[in-house]
Design a protein around this motif. Structure first.
Motif, mmCIF file in Angstrom:
data_model
loop_
_atom_site.group_PDB
_atom_site.id
_atom_site.type_symbol
_atom_site.label_atom_id
_atom_site.label_comp_id
_atom_site.label_asym_id
_atom_site.label_seq_id
_atom_site.Cartn_x
_atom_site.Cartn_y
_atom_site.Cartn_z
ATOM 1 N N UNK A 37 0.947 -1.335 0.011
ATOM 2 C CA UNK A 37 -0.046 -0.080 -0.155
ATOM 3 C C UNK A 37 0.694 1.180 -0.096
ATOM 4 N N UNK A 38 0.409 2.282 -0.742
ATOM 5 C CA UNK A 38 1.086 3.274 -0.814
ATOM 6 C C UNK A 38 1.699 4.028 0.558
ATOM 7 N N UNK A 39 0.771 4.046 1.440
ATOM 8 C CA UNK A 39 1.367 4.918 2.984
ATOM 9 C C UNK A 39 2.288 3.898 3.538
ATOM 10 N N UNK A 40 2.120 2.602 3.576
ATOM 11 C CA UNK A 40 3.183 1.572 3.949
ATOM 12 C C UNK A 40 4.352 1.880 3.023
ATOM 13 N N UNK A 41 4.513 1.937 1.853
ATOM 14 C CA UNK A 41 5.685 2.195 1.019
ATOM 15 C C UNK A 41 6.370 3.516 1.438
ATOM 16 N N UNK A 42 5.478 4.526 1.632
ATOM 17 C CA UNK A 42 6.019 5.777 1.958
ATOM 18 C C UNK A 42 6.814 5.802 3.462
ATOM 19 N N UNK A 43 6.416 5.124 4.206
ATOM 20 C CA UNK A 43 6.631 5.189 5.804
ATOM 21 C C UNK A 43 7.647 3.870 6.204
ATOM 22 N N UNK A 44 7.798 2.957 5.200
ATOM 23 C CA UNK A 44 8.501 1.936 5.838
ATOM 24 C C UNK A 44 10.299 2.137 6.172
ATOM 25 N N UNK A 45 10.473 2.548 4.749
ATOM 26 C CA UNK A 45 11.927 3.017 5.003
ATOM 27 C C UNK A 45 12.387 4.134 5.887
ATOM 28 N N UNK A 101 6.498 6.204 -11.698
ATOM 29 C CA UNK A 101 6.544 5.967 -10.166
ATOM 30 C C UNK A 101 6.071 6.735 -9.349
ATOM 31 N N UNK A 102 5.455 6.365 -8.298
ATOM 32 C CA UNK A 102 4.478 7.137 -7.238
ATOM 33 C C UNK A 102 5.583 7.830 -6.432
ATOM 34 N N UNK A 103 4.981 8.908 -5.768
ATOM 35 C CA UNK A 103 5.820 9.727 -4.844
ATOM 36 C C UNK A 103 6.385 8.662 -3.771
ATOM 37 N N UNK A 104 5.466 7.655 -3.533
ATOM 38 C CA UNK A 104 5.680 6.752 -2.264
ATOM 39 C C UNK A 104 6.707 5.911 -2.659
#
Lengths: 207, 303
Positions: A37-45, A101-104
């Motif tokens: 999911x985009x939110x997880x992608x943006x936050x995980x790293x 590529x998305x921002x996330x």
């Protein structure tokens, strides 16, 4: 953008693949499908970066991983990935990627390039944990230039990795990737210097 | 997440549980000499708000771990982190925290202790010292090596004390010209002008473990912030040089002769306590490396 899944992907993380071969690593990783999911992608790293900082602070201060040290360090150093994400967002606006590529995804890719810093921090923690006499070991590492040299290498390699991110991860041209890298390394350390100026910690030193 | 990464995360989690449970330092017992309670303090420490690693909260925890009774949080020209640390320490019944700052100029550094309002670092030093004392705080000349003497020596009588012991004492001759012998000479100049000139030993802590590697013994009437400030103001402090030299008033040295006191030691060498603690530290280290660099994800052919 097509890429073949390498065997190394089964054993090495994205961070390791990018660390050892930044340009090829980013080309491969950016081309691989992601089912997150985009939110997880943006936050995980970015969260992983905070975990790394908390781990480093706890291990070097207490010699062990302690929940409150990990938590407090992650909280009080939280500005660092936030600064970086702000700078990245500005750079993405100035240098749009030809890849879809998305921002996330781009944030996730950028933070996958922190391997050099994780390695440097791990080396320092290893000295703290395993050297028979930490003071002697650190003094020697400083005196013979090993520690400053390692820090410089990590910094230079992180610049190379950043360039690889913009060039192969985002698909920018050679010139635009170089400019984006330069701006990246002017802007986010510049924000940190700005903090020291705002709190008047630097100016009195010059007078 | 791949299998290898998951195992690594589990290793980190075990290390975290083990580390948290092992991180227990009992509160030191009260020690007295004569009519005084003896406290151990470190009055020069930085947090990540300037050029340190620890947060103000982490610094308080580190002080407890190092068995310090009192610390000074002294950021460069900045008081807020000290106030934050004091608030947190009161919340958890931790060590006494004196909020303060290190007035940092090119020509001198001054530790301020017990400070609540920032003193403008751009004022002349004489005016700064007046403003420090006006708010009931203390001014300690920080690492008064020779390069800082032009600013410090003319006003030596206006200081409450100086750092006479500092980690530079362990380093021998420094290429930058910072010599411990200069600090000792400055202390003697201060003592000649002011018989209650306090001898302070501080670690100048920024990162890693050595908070309290150099410390000050305080002989207080009451084990609280006011008691600590009063003790420093009256020069009721003793600190020790690298070869056992003692700096402090004769009255207190006689008390220590009668009943010797050895400052507490702590785990500066990061040694684990017992097999479980050692195993936990190792797992936390290896697990982190694995989590960062191992993959183990099956991937489809990319498109």
């Amino acid at each position: 953008m097509a890429s073949e899944t390498p065997v190394s992907a089964r054993w090495l993380s994205d961070e390791a693949r990018i660390l050892f071969r930044p340009y090829r690593g980013y080309q491969q990783v950016a081309g691989e499908p992601i089912d997150v999911a985009p939110t997880v992608l943006a936050l995980r790293r970015p969260l992983m970066t905070l975990l790394a900082i908390g781990w480093f602070v706890s291990m070097t201060a207490a010699g062990r991983l302690v929940a409150w040290h990990l938590g407090f360090a992650a909280f009080f150093w939280g500005f660092l990935p936030v600064y970086q994400m702000i700078v990245l967002t500005a750079l993405f606006a100035f240098f749009p990627s030809p890849y879809a590529l998305s921002w996330s995804r781009r944030v996730d890719l950028y933070f996958s390039g922190n391997g050099a810093w994780y390695l440097f921090m791990s080396a320092l923690v290893a000295v703290c944990l395993f050297a028979p006499n930490v003071y002697t070991a650190m003094s020697a590492l400083l005196r013979y230039g090993v520690l400053p040299g390692a820090l410089l290498c990590a910094f230079i390699w992180s610049i190379v990795v950043s360039h690889a991110f913009f060039r192969r991860g985002c698909g920018l041209s050679r010139g635009r990737a170089a400019l984006a890298t330069l701006l990246n390394y002017l802007l986010w350390p510049g924000l940190i210097v700005g903090y020291y100026l705002l709190t008047n910690q630097l100016q009195p030193l010059m007078r | 997440m791949g299998r290898l990464r998951l195992y690594s995360l589990v290793a980190v989690a075990i290390g975290l549980v083990s580390g948290t449970l092992s991180d227990r330092t009992p509160k030191p017992e009260a020690v007295t000499r004569g009519a005084y309670r003896v406290l151990e303090g470190d009055f020069h420490a930085h947090t990540r708000f300037s050029d340190g690693f620890l947060s103000p909260f982490g610094l308080v925890l580190q002080a407890s771990r190092r068995e310090l009774d009192v610390i000074g949080v002294t950021e460069h020209n900045y008081v807020f982190p000290g106030l934050l640390a004091r608030w947190f320490s009161r919340l958890i019944d931790g060590p006494i925290v004196l909020p303060g700052s290190e007035i940092t100029r090119r020509g001198y550094h001054v530790i301020v202790l017990g400070q609540t309002r920032r003193v403008d670092p751009d004022l002349p030093l004489s005016e700064q010292l007046i403003r420090v004392h006006a708010q009931g705080a203390l001014a300690i000349a920080a690492h008064p090596v020779r390069k800082f003497w032009p600013a410090l020596v003319p006003l030596v009588g206006e200081f409450d004390g100086c750092e006479v012991m500092h980690p530079i004492a362990f380093r021998g001759d420094s290429p930058t010209g910072w010599r411990w012998s200069d600090m000792v000479e400055f202390y003697r100049k201060g003592l000649a002008r002011n018989p209650t000139f306090a001898a302070i030993g501080s670690s100048d802590y920024h990162f890693f473990s050595p908070l309290g590697v150099v410390r000050t013994l305080l002989f207080v009437r009451s084990a609280d912030e006011a008691g600590v400030i009063e003790a420093i103001r009256k020069g009721k402090t003793v600190t020790f040089g690298p070869h056992g030299e003692r700096f402090g008033p004769a009255e207190l040295l006689k008390l220590l002769d009668r009943e010797p006191y050895r400052p507490r030691t702590s785990d500066y060498h990061y040694r684990g306590r017992g097999v479980l603690d050692v195993a936990g530290r190792t797992l936390a280290f290896l697990g982190f490396l694995g989590f960062c660099f191992l993959g183990g994800r099956r991937r489809r052919m990319g498109a």
